[in-house]
Motif scaffolding. Structure first.
Motif, PDB file in Angstrom:
ATOM      1  N   ASN A 147       0.847  -1.176  -0.253  1.00 56.15           N
ATOM      2  CA  ASN A 147      -0.209   0.031   0.131  1.00 56.15           C
ATOM      3  C   ASN A 147       0.935   1.173  -0.083  1.00 56.15           C
ATOM      4  OD1 ASN A 147      -2.768   0.891   0.008  1.00 56.15           O
ATOM      5  ND2 ASN A 147      -2.587   1.680   2.077  1.00 56.15           N
ATOM      6  N   LEU A 148       2.080   1.091   0.056  1.00 57.51           N
ATOM      7  CA  LEU A 148       2.981   2.155   0.275  1.00 57.51           C
ATOM      8  C   LEU A 148       3.843   2.259  -1.313  1.00 57.51           C
ATOM      9  CD1 LEU A 148       4.590   1.552   3.652  1.00 57.51           C
ATOM     10  CD2 LEU A 148       2.904   3.258   3.163  1.00 57.51           C
ATOM     11  N   SER A 149       4.308   3.327  -1.454  1.00 56.13           N
ATOM     12  CA  SER A 149       5.109   3.596  -2.776  1.00 56.13           C
ATOM     13  C   SER A 149       6.576   2.693  -2.464  1.00 56.13           C
ATOM     14  CB  SER A 149       5.422   4.775  -3.518  1.00 56.13           C
ATOM     15  OG  SER A 149       6.295   5.499  -2.525  1.00 56.13           O
ATOM     16  N   PRO A 150       6.836   1.745  -3.822  1.00 60.97           N
ATOM     17  CA  PRO A 150       8.059   0.946  -3.584  1.00 60.97           C
ATOM     18  C   PRO A 150       9.462   1.802  -3.065  1.00 60.97           C
ATOM     19  CG  PRO A 150       7.059   0.573  -5.644  1.00 60.97           C
ATOM     20  CD  PRO A 150       6.098   1.734  -4.936  1.00 60.97           C
ATOM     21  N   ASN A 151       9.457   2.956  -3.534  1.00 58.68           N
ATOM     22  CA  ASN A 151      10.853   3.480  -3.382  1.00 58.68           C
ATOM     23  C   ASN A 151      10.643   4.254  -1.677  1.00 58.68           C
ATOM     24  OD1 ASN A 151       8.639   5.595  -3.764  1.00 58.68           O
ATOM     25  ND2 ASN A 151      10.166   6.540  -5.247  1.00 58.68           N
ATOM     26  N   SER A 152       9.628   4.114  -1.118  1.00 59.04           N
ATOM     27  CA  SER A 152       9.511   4.508   0.292  1.00 59.04           C
ATOM     28  C   SER A 152      10.080   3.771   1.364  1.00 59.04           C
ATOM     29  CB  SER A 152       8.100   5.265   0.664  1.00 59.04           C
ATOM     30  OG  SER A 152       7.381   3.886   0.917  1.00 59.04           O
ATOM     31  N   ILE A 153      10.405   2.394   0.877  1.00 55.03           N
ATOM     32  CA  ILE A 153      11.205   1.465   1.544  1.00 55.03           C
ATOM     33  C   ILE A 153      12.541   0.974   1.094  1.00 55.03           C
ATOM     34  CG2 ILE A 153      10.869  -1.108   2.682  1.00 55.03           C
ATOM     35  CD1 ILE A 153       7.881  -0.841   2.423  1.00 55.03           C
ATOM     36  N   GLN A 154      13.374   1.352   2.064  1.00 54.71           N
ATOM     37  CA  GLN A 154      14.782   0.828   1.573  1.00 54.71           C
ATOM     38  C   GLN A 154      15.337  -0.516   2.316  1.00 54.71           C
ATOM     39  OE1 GLN A 154      16.875   2.688  -0.616  1.00 54.71           O
ATOM     40  NE2 GLN A 154      14.917   3.718  -1.294  1.00 54.71           N
ATOM     41  N   LEU A 155      15.419  -1.435   1.540  1.00 52.92           N
ATOM     42  CA  LEU A 155      15.871  -2.584   2.205  1.00 52.92           C
ATOM     43  C   LEU A 155      17.159  -2.746   2.259  1.00 52.92           C
ATOM     44  CD1 LEU A 155      13.483  -4.989   0.336  1.00 52.92           C
ATOM     45  CD2 LEU A 155      13.378  -4.338   2.592  1.00 52.92           C
ATOM     46  N   ASN A 156      17.927  -3.713   3.072  1.00 54.03           N
ATOM     47  CA  ASN A 156      19.399  -3.754   3.191  1.00 54.03           C
ATOM     48  C   ASN A 156      20.071  -2.580   3.848  1.00 54.03           C
ATOM     49  OD1 ASN A 156      21.304  -5.490   2.790  1.00 54.03           O
ATOM     50  ND2 ASN A 156      20.829  -5.748   0.732  1.00 54.03           N
ATOM     51  N   HIS A 157      19.194  -1.789   4.806  1.00 51.26           N
ATOM     52  CA  HIS A 157      19.681  -0.877   5.515  1.00 51.26           C
ATOM     53  C   HIS A 157      19.815  -1.059   7.014  1.00 51.26           C
ATOM     54  CE1 HIS A 157      19.617   1.680   1.842  1.00 51.26           C
ATOM     55  NE2 HIS A 157      20.104   2.482   2.539  1.00 51.26           N
ATOM     56  N   SER A 158      20.760  -1.477   7.466  1.00 58.88           N
ATOM     57  CA  SER A 158      20.956  -1.861   8.917  1.00 58.88           C
ATOM     58  C   SER A 158      21.589  -0.823   9.801  1.00 58.88           C
ATOM     59  CB  SER A 158      21.740  -3.172   8.820  1.00 58.88           C
ATOM     60  OG  SER A 158      21.836  -3.524  10.416  1.00 58.88           O
ATOM     61  N   LEU A 159      20.825  -0.373  10.605  1.00 59.24           N
ATOM     62  CA  LEU A 159      21.343   1.255  11.382  1.00 59.24           C
ATOM     63  C   LEU A 159      22.555   0.861  12.191  1.00 59.24           C
ATOM     64  CD1 LEU A 159      20.933   4.083  11.637  1.00 59.24           C
ATOM     65  CD2 LEU A 159      19.516   3.390  13.684  1.00 59.24           C
ATOM     66  N   GLN A 160      23.638   1.210  11.948  1.00 58.56           N
ATOM     67  CA  GLN A 160      24.810   1.121  12.934  1.00 58.56           C
ATOM     68  C   GLN A 160      24.846   2.153  13.917  1.00 58.56           C
ATOM     69  OE1 GLN A 160      28.389   0.344  10.448  1.00 58.56           O
ATOM     70  NE2 GLN A 160      28.516  -1.471  11.624  1.00 58.56           N
ATOM     71  N   LYS A 161      24.756   3.394  13.367  1.00 63.22           N
ATOM     72  CA  LYS A 161      24.979   4.582  14.284  1.00 63.22           C
ATOM     73  C   LYS A 161      23.939   5.692  14.114  1.00 63.22           C
ATOM     74  CE  LYS A 161      29.043   6.923  16.228  1.00 63.22           C
ATOM     75  NZ  LYS A 161      29.692   8.121  15.171  1.00 63.22           N
ATOM     76  N   ILE A 162      23.391   6.198  15.190  1.00 63.34           N
ATOM     77  CA  ILE A 162      22.882   7.405  15.171  1.00 63.34           C
ATOM     78  C   ILE A 162      23.459   8.540  15.738  1.00 63.34           C
ATOM     79  CG2 ILE A 162      21.188   6.404  16.643  1.00 63.34           C
ATOM     80  CD1 ILE A 162      19.114   8.216  15.353  1.00 63.34           C
ATOM     81  N   LYS A 163      23.480   9.896  15.199  1.00 62.83           N
ATOM     82  CA  LYS A 163      24.036  10.962  15.892  1.00 62.83           C
ATOM     83  C   LYS A 163      23.173  12.170  15.648  1.00 62.83           C
ATOM     84  CE  LYS A 163      28.441  12.789  16.091  1.00 62.83           C
ATOM     85  NZ  LYS A 163      29.425  13.213  14.846  1.00 62.83           N
TER      86      LYS A 163
END
Length: 372
Positions: free
Chosen positions: A113-129
Motif C-alpha cells: 500500500n506504500l510506494s515501492p521507493n519509500s522502503i529501503q531494504l538492506n539498511h541496517s542502522l549502525q550508528k545514529i548521531k
C-alpha cells in the motif's frame, strides 16, 4: 536530506508509513533485512488493530488474507474449557473482528500500500548521531541526514540504546516454539483461538487461512531438560496437540526466549520518537505486541490532525498511550506466570473458571478501545 525516517519495516513501522501517507507526509522506511520475508509464523490482529486498518482502508484485504476469530478459549490438558471469551458482541460494537493471519501476508499488504521507493531494504542502522539534524549511518556505508526519526526497530532498538540510553530487557524464563503447518483442524476450532494450560507449559493453536494452522508451545525453561523434543514435552496433552506438532516440518518451527522491556521513563527525544517494541515490548501472552505498535501509529496520526509540531506530538503521544501499554505489559507478564504454574493447577483452573464471562468481556473491551 529526508524530512522523516522510520527505522524498521516491521508491522509498527509499516503501519506508521501508511498513517503518514494518509496525512500526505514524505518519509522513508529503512529495513535491515534484504527482503521483507516471512518471519514469525502467525499473528493475531485483535479488534483494536483491525479498527485502525479499517481507517486505513485495509480491513477487508486483511480479513480476506486471514481467518476471522470469534472466541478465545483456555482449556486444560484434556481440552476441557477453563474459560471462554466470546467477542461477537464487541465485534458488532466496533465493526471489526479478530483476524489470525500469516505475518508475511500482513506485511505484504501493508508494504504494497506504500510506494515501492519509500522502503529501503538492506539498511541496517549502525550508528545514529544528533547534530542539528540526525545522521544515520548504515552498515552498507550509506549515510542519511534526517530531521525527524521514528525508531520502530524492536525490543533491542539501537535507537533507544544510542539516543535515549535506556531500556532493560527482562527474560521471562520461558521459551517458546512457533510453528506453521498445513493441517485440517476439526471444524469446531475454525473460528477460535485455543490455548491449553498444563504444568509449567502451554500450547496454543489457531487457523490462519484455508489450509494453514499457526501454533505455539511455551515452557518454563528451568523445568525441562535441554534436549527434550517438543512432542516428548507435550505427550500428556490431548492427541490433537501431538498430531499438530508431528505434522510440522522442522524448518517451519522457530524457537525464541520470551522477554519484554521494563518500562522506560521516556519514549522520545528532540525530533525523535520510539514506537512499538522499541518503546514498550511486551510478552506475547495477550497477543497485543504488534497490536500496540499499530495503535501507536494510529495515535500519532490522530495527533497529526491537530498539530504540526512533531515535538508537541511526541509528548502528547506518550501521555496518551502510557497508561494502556503499561497495563498490557504488566498484565501480560502476570498471565505468563499464572498460565505456566507448576503446582496447584487445578486450583488455578477452578479460580479462573469462576471469573464471569462479563469480566473477561470487560478486560477485552479495555484492550480493544482506542484512546482517541
Amino acid at each position: 536530506m529526508n524530512t522523516i525516517s522510520i527505522i524498521g519495516a516491521g508491522i509498527g513501522g509499516l503501519t506508521l508509513g501508511n498513517v503518514l501517507k494518509q496525512h500526505q507526509y514524505d518519509f522513508t522506511i529503512y529495513e535491515s533485512a534484504p527482503e521483507i520475508k516471512p518471519v514469525g509464523a502467525g499473528i493475531m490482529m485483535a479488534v483494536n488493530a483491525m479498527q485502525v486498518f479499517d481507517r486505513l482502508g485495509l480491513k477487508e484485504k486483511i480479513e480476506n488474507a486471514g481467518n476471522k476469530i470469534h472466541r478465545i478459549v483456555i482449556a486444560n490438558e484434556s481440552f476441557q474449557p477453563i474459560s471462554k471469551t466470546e467477542i461477537l458482541e464487541l465485534e458488532t460494537q466496533y465493526n471489526s473482528c479478530n483476524v489470525a493471519i500469516h505475518r508475511a501476508e500482513l506485511q505484504k499488504i501493508l508494504s504494497e500500500n506504500l510506494s515501492p521507493n519509500s522502503i529501503q531494504l538492506n539498511h541496517s542502522l549502525q550508528k545514529i548521531k544528533k547534530e542539528e539534524n540526525y545522521f544515520l549511518d548504515f552498515e552498507n556505508e550509506n549515510r542519511i541526514e534526517s530531521k525527524i526519526v521514528f525508531g520502530a526497530d524492536g525490543i533491542k532498538s539501537p535507537i533507544r540504546n544510542q539516543i535515549l540510553k535506556t531500556g532493560t530487557i527482562r527474560n521471562s524464563g520461558q521459551k517458546c516454539w512457533r510453528g506453521l503447518v498445513d493441517f485440517d483442524l476439526p471444524e469446531k476450532h475454525h473460528q477460535e483461538a485455543f490455548e491449553i494450560w498444563g504444568k509449567g507449559k502451554r500450547f496454543g493453536f489457531v487457523k490462519i487461512s484455508d489450509k494453514k494452522v499457526y501454533w505455539y508451545a511455551c515452557i518454563n525453561e528451568k523445568s525441562f531438560g535441554r534436549h527434550l523434543e517438543i512432542a516428548e514435552i507435550f505427550k500428556d496433552f490431548a492427541p490433537l496437540v501431538l498430531q499438530i506438532i508431528e505434522a510440522t516440518a522442522h524448518e517451519n518451527i522457530i524457537c525464541n526466549t520470551i522477554s519484554d522491556l521494563a518500562p522506560i521513563p521516556q519514549w522520545y527525544s528532540e525530533n525523535l520518537c520510539l514506537i512499538g517494541d522499541a518503546a514498550h515490548a511486551t510478552t506475547p501472552n495477550m497477543g497485543q505486541g504488534a497490536c500496540q505498535a499499530i495503535e501507536d501509529a494510529y495515535i500519532i496520526g490522530k495527533l497529526l490532525d491537530k498539530h504540526q509540531d512533531f515535538n508537541a506530538i511526541f509528548k502528547k503521544f506518550q501521555s496518551t498511550r502510557r497508561k494502556k501499554v503499561d497495563y498490557i505489559v504488566n498484565t501480560s507478564r502476570t498471565i505468563g506466570k499464572v498460565s505456566q504454574w507448576e503446582k496447584g493447577n487445578s486450583i488455578r483452573n477452578f479460580l479462573i473458571g469462576l471469573i464471569p464471562e462479563s469480566m473477561n468481556q470487560k478486560m477485552a473491551k479495555k484492550i480493544i478501545e482506542l484512546e482517541m
